[in-house]
Design a protein around this motif. Structure first.
Motif, PDB file in Angstrom:
ATOM      1  N   VAL A  90       0.853  -1.191   0.000  1.00  0.00           N
ATOM      2  CA  VAL A  90       0.000   0.000   0.000  1.00  0.00           C
ATOM      3  C   VAL A  90       0.887   1.240   0.000  1.00  0.00           C
ATOM      4  O   VAL A  90       2.043   1.192   0.417  1.00  0.00           O
ATOM      5  N   ASN A  91       0.325   2.345  -0.438  1.00  0.00           N
ATOM      6  CA  ASN A  91       1.096   3.586  -0.428  1.00  0.00           C
ATOM      7  C   ASN A  91       0.909   4.313   0.903  1.00  0.00           C
ATOM      8  O   ASN A  91       0.075   3.936   1.727  1.00  0.00           O
ATOM      9  N   ARG A  92       1.692   5.351   1.085  1.00  0.00           N
ATOM     10  CA  ARG A  92       1.648   6.133   2.331  1.00  0.00           C
ATOM     11  C   ARG A  92       0.264   6.728   2.578  1.00  0.00           C
ATOM     12  O   ARG A  92      -0.228   6.740   3.694  1.00  0.00           O
ATOM     13  N   GLU A  93      -0.345   7.228   1.500  1.00  0.00           N
ATOM     14  CA  GLU A  93      -1.633   7.897   1.635  1.00  0.00           C
ATOM     15  C   GLU A  93      -2.710   6.931   2.130  1.00  0.00           C
ATOM     16  O   GLU A  93      -3.495   7.262   3.018  1.00  0.00           O
ATOM     17  N   LYS A  94      -2.753   5.742   1.541  1.00  0.00           N
ATOM     18  CA  LYS A  94      -3.769   4.770   1.945  1.00  0.00           C
ATOM     19  C   LYS A  94      -3.544   4.310   3.385  1.00  0.00           C
ATOM     20  O   LYS A  94      -4.489   4.222   4.171  1.00  0.00           O
ATOM     21  N   SER A  95      -2.295   4.029   3.745  1.00  0.00           N
ATOM     22  CA  SER A  95      -2.028   3.574   5.111  1.00  0.00           C
ATOM     23  C   SER A  95      -2.360   4.672   6.119  1.00  0.00           C
ATOM     24  O   SER A  95      -2.959   4.405   7.159  1.00  0.00           O
ATOM     25  N   ALA A  96      -1.995   5.910   5.808  1.00  0.00           N
ATOM     26  CA  ALA A  96      -2.311   7.023   6.712  1.00  0.00           C
ATOM     27  C   ALA A  96      -3.819   7.221   6.816  1.00  0.00           C
ATOM     28  O   ALA A  96      -4.350   7.467   7.906  1.00  0.00           O
ATOM     29  N   TYR A  97      -4.534   7.086   5.694  1.00  0.00           N
ATOM     30  CA  TYR A  97      -5.990   7.222   5.688  1.00  0.00           C
ATOM     31  C   TYR A  97      -6.640   6.178   6.606  1.00  0.00           C
ATOM     32  O   TYR A  97      -7.505   6.505   7.427  1.00  0.00           O
ATOM     33  N   VAL A  98      -6.208   4.927   6.485  1.00  0.00           N
ATOM     34  CA  VAL A  98      -6.756   3.847   7.326  1.00  0.00           C
ATOM     35  C   VAL A  98      -6.470   4.131   8.798  1.00  0.00           C
ATOM     36  O   VAL A  98      -7.365   4.047   9.646  1.00  0.00           O
ATOM     37  N   LEU A  99      -5.232   4.485   9.100  1.00  0.00           N
ATOM     38  CA  LEU A  99      -4.859   4.691  10.505  1.00  0.00           C
ATOM     39  C   LEU A  99      -5.498   5.939  11.102  1.00  0.00           C
ATOM     40  O   LEU A  99      -5.983   5.896  12.237  1.00  0.00           O
ATOM     41  N   TRP A 100      -5.537   7.058  10.365  1.00  0.00           N
ATOM     42  CA  TRP A 100      -6.195   8.255  10.909  1.00  0.00           C
ATOM     43  C   TRP A 100      -7.689   8.009  11.102  1.00  0.00           C
ATOM     44  O   TRP A 100      -8.282   8.486  12.067  1.00  0.00           O
ATOM     45  N   GLY A 101      -8.311   7.262  10.203  1.00  0.00           N
ATOM     46  CA  GLY A 101      -9.723   6.927  10.373  1.00  0.00           C
ATOM     47  C   GLY A 101      -9.957   6.132  11.641  1.00  0.00           C
ATOM     48  O   GLY A 101     -10.918   6.376  12.379  1.00  0.00           O
ATOM     49  N   TRP A 102      -9.059   5.196  11.911  1.00  0.00           N
ATOM     50  CA  TRP A 102      -9.154   4.400  13.136  1.00  0.00           C
ATOM     51  C   TRP A 102      -8.901   5.277  14.362  1.00  0.00           C
ATOM     52  O   TRP A 102      -9.619   5.196  15.356  1.00  0.00           O
ATOM     53  N   VAL A 103      -7.878   6.136  14.308  1.00  0.00           N
ATOM     54  CA  VAL A 103      -7.539   7.025  15.429  1.00  0.00           C
ATOM     55  C   VAL A 103      -8.717   7.925  15.776  1.00  0.00           C
ATOM     56  O   VAL A 103      -9.066   8.092  16.948  1.00  0.00           O
ATOM     57  N   ASN A 104      -9.355   8.501  14.770  1.00  0.00           N
ATOM     58  CA  ASN A 104     -10.404   9.507  14.996  1.00  0.00           C
ATOM     59  C   ASN A 104     -11.817   8.931  14.991  1.00  0.00           C
ATOM     60  O   ASN A 104     -12.781   9.691  14.913  1.00  0.00           O
ATOM     61  N   GLN A 105     -11.966   7.625  15.123  1.00  0.00           N
ATOM     62  CA  GLN A 105     -13.292   7.014  15.046  1.00  0.00           C
ATOM     63  C   GLN A 105     -14.253   7.499  16.124  1.00  0.00           C
ATOM     64  O   GLN A 105     -15.464   7.451  15.935  1.00  0.00           O
ATOM     65  N   SER A 106     -13.739   7.976  17.253  1.00  0.00           N
ATOM     66  CA  SER A 106     -14.611   8.476  18.326  1.00  0.00           C
ATOM     67  C   SER A 106     -14.472   9.978  18.494  1.00  0.00           C
ATOM     68  O   SER A 106     -14.731  10.519  19.562  1.00  0.00           O
ATOM     69  N   GLY A 107     -14.027  10.654  17.467  1.00  0.00           N
ATOM     70  CA  GLY A 107     -13.827  12.105  17.538  1.00  0.00           C
ATOM     71  C   GLY A 107     -12.352  12.433  17.670  1.00  0.00           C
ATOM     72  O   GLY A 107     -11.484  11.567  17.612  1.00  0.00           O
ATOM     73  N   ASP A 108     -12.083  13.705  17.847  1.00  0.00           N
ATOM     74  CA  ASP A 108     -10.702  14.173  17.940  1.00  0.00           C
ATOM     75  C   ASP A 108     -10.005  13.578  19.158  1.00  0.00           C
ATOM     76  O   ASP A 108     -10.627  13.329  20.195  1.00  0.00           O
ATOM     77  N   VAL A 109      -8.706  13.385  19.006  1.00  0.00           N
ATOM     78  CA  VAL A 109      -7.902  12.863  20.111  1.00  0.00           C
ATOM     79  C   VAL A 109      -7.148  14.015  20.758  1.00  0.00           C
ATOM     80  O   VAL A 109      -6.943  15.064  20.141  1.00  0.00           O
ATOM     81  N   PRO A 110      -6.700  13.838  22.007  1.00  0.00           N
ATOM     82  CA  PRO A 110      -5.937  14.897  22.669  1.00  0.00           C
ATOM     83  C   PRO A 110      -4.672  15.259  21.880  1.00  0.00           C
ATOM     84  O   PRO A 110      -4.063  14.396  21.229  1.00  0.00           O
ATOM     85  N   ALA A 111      -4.279  16.531  21.953  1.00  0.00           N
ATOM     86  CA  ALA A 111      -3.121  17.022  21.194  1.00  0.00           C
ATOM     87  C   ALA A 111      -1.851  16.247  21.531  1.00  0.00           C
ATOM     88  O   ALA A 111      -1.036  15.964  20.644  1.00  0.00           O
ATOM     89  N   GLU A 112      -1.665  15.880  22.783  1.00  0.00           N
ATOM     90  CA  GLU A 112      -0.470  15.131  23.188  1.00  0.00           C
ATOM     91  C   GLU A 112      -0.437  13.750  22.515  1.00  0.00           C
ATOM     92  O   GLU A 112       0.612  13.305  22.043  1.00  0.00           O
ATOM     93  N   LEU A 113      -1.569  13.089  22.455  1.00  0.00           N
ATOM     94  CA  LEU A 113      -1.655  11.796  21.779  1.00  0.00           C
ATOM     95  C   LEU A 113      -1.411  11.965  20.286  1.00  0.00           C
ATOM     96  O   LEU A 113      -0.667  11.188  19.670  1.00  0.00           O
ATOM     97  N   GLU A 114      -2.006  12.981  19.696  1.00  0.00           N
ATOM     98  CA  GLU A 114      -1.805  13.218  18.272  1.00  0.00           C
ATOM     99  C   GLU A 114      -0.325  13.447  17.960  1.00  0.00           C
ATOM    100  O   GLU A 114       0.206  12.928  16.975  1.00  0.00           O
TER     101      GLU A 114
END
Length: 173
Positions: A90-114
């Motif tokens: 997979v390319n960087r864009e697809k992997s980042a898209y999958v992971l950011w979607g998983w990270v933000n599934q319940s809304g924004d995360v704290p800035a420190e975690l991000e």
């Protein structure tokens, strides 16, 4: 034959260790990273994937059992059914898209975690020469209690300039 990979370090980013606006938003999520070194003369990506699968650090059920040298499970799957051909490039864009979607599934995360995720996960995606996503195993590969994770995302990052392969697992219990 001796495995050419050597375990360098591991890291765990546990969402429960950060303060969310809604205390339940952590969703029992975590990211586990295992960094392994490979020699400069290592072969193609398929050979590195095969070495990774054969490495003791790969024998982790990610459900509290940790790495078991004689383990038969890898995450939710039977280890014997995880082979290099079930990884999809997979390319960087697809992997980042999958992971950011998983990270933000319940809304924004704290800035420190991000910030921690950016440094430990997304910056590594950006420098990887090759990224592989574990996919295509199907229901027959899921072991007897493999459905403990609601989501299970696995990526393998190969960074030839650093001589490092990173096993990245993002999941929730």
């Amino acid at each position: 034959m001796e495995n050419p990979l050597t375990h360098e370090a591991s890291a765990l980013i546990n969402f429960r260790n950060y303060t969310f606006r809604d205390p339940r938003s952590h969703g029992y999520r975590w990211v586990d990273l295992k960094h392994l070194r490979f020699p400069a003369e290592s072969g193609e990506a398929q050979e590195l994937l095969s070495a990774l699968i054969g490495h003791e650090q790969f024998r982790d059920d990610y459900a509290g059992g940790g790495v078991l040298s004689e383990g038969a499970r890898h995450g939710p799957y039977w280890l014997r059914l995880v082979t290099p051909d079930v990884y999809q490039a997979v390319n960087r864009e697809k992997s980042a898209y999958v992971l950011w979607g998983w990270v933000n599934q319940s809304g924004d995360v704290p800035a420190e975690l991000e910030a921690d995720l950016q440094q430990e996960v997304f910056d590594r995606l950006a420098t990887a020469d090759h990224i592989y996503h574990l996919s295509g195993l199907g229901n027959e590969a899921v072991h007897d209690w493999g459905r403990v994770h609601e989501h299970f995302h696995e990526f393998v990052l190969i960074d030839r300039s650093a001589g490092r392969i990173t096993l990245l697992v993002a999941a929730d219990d």
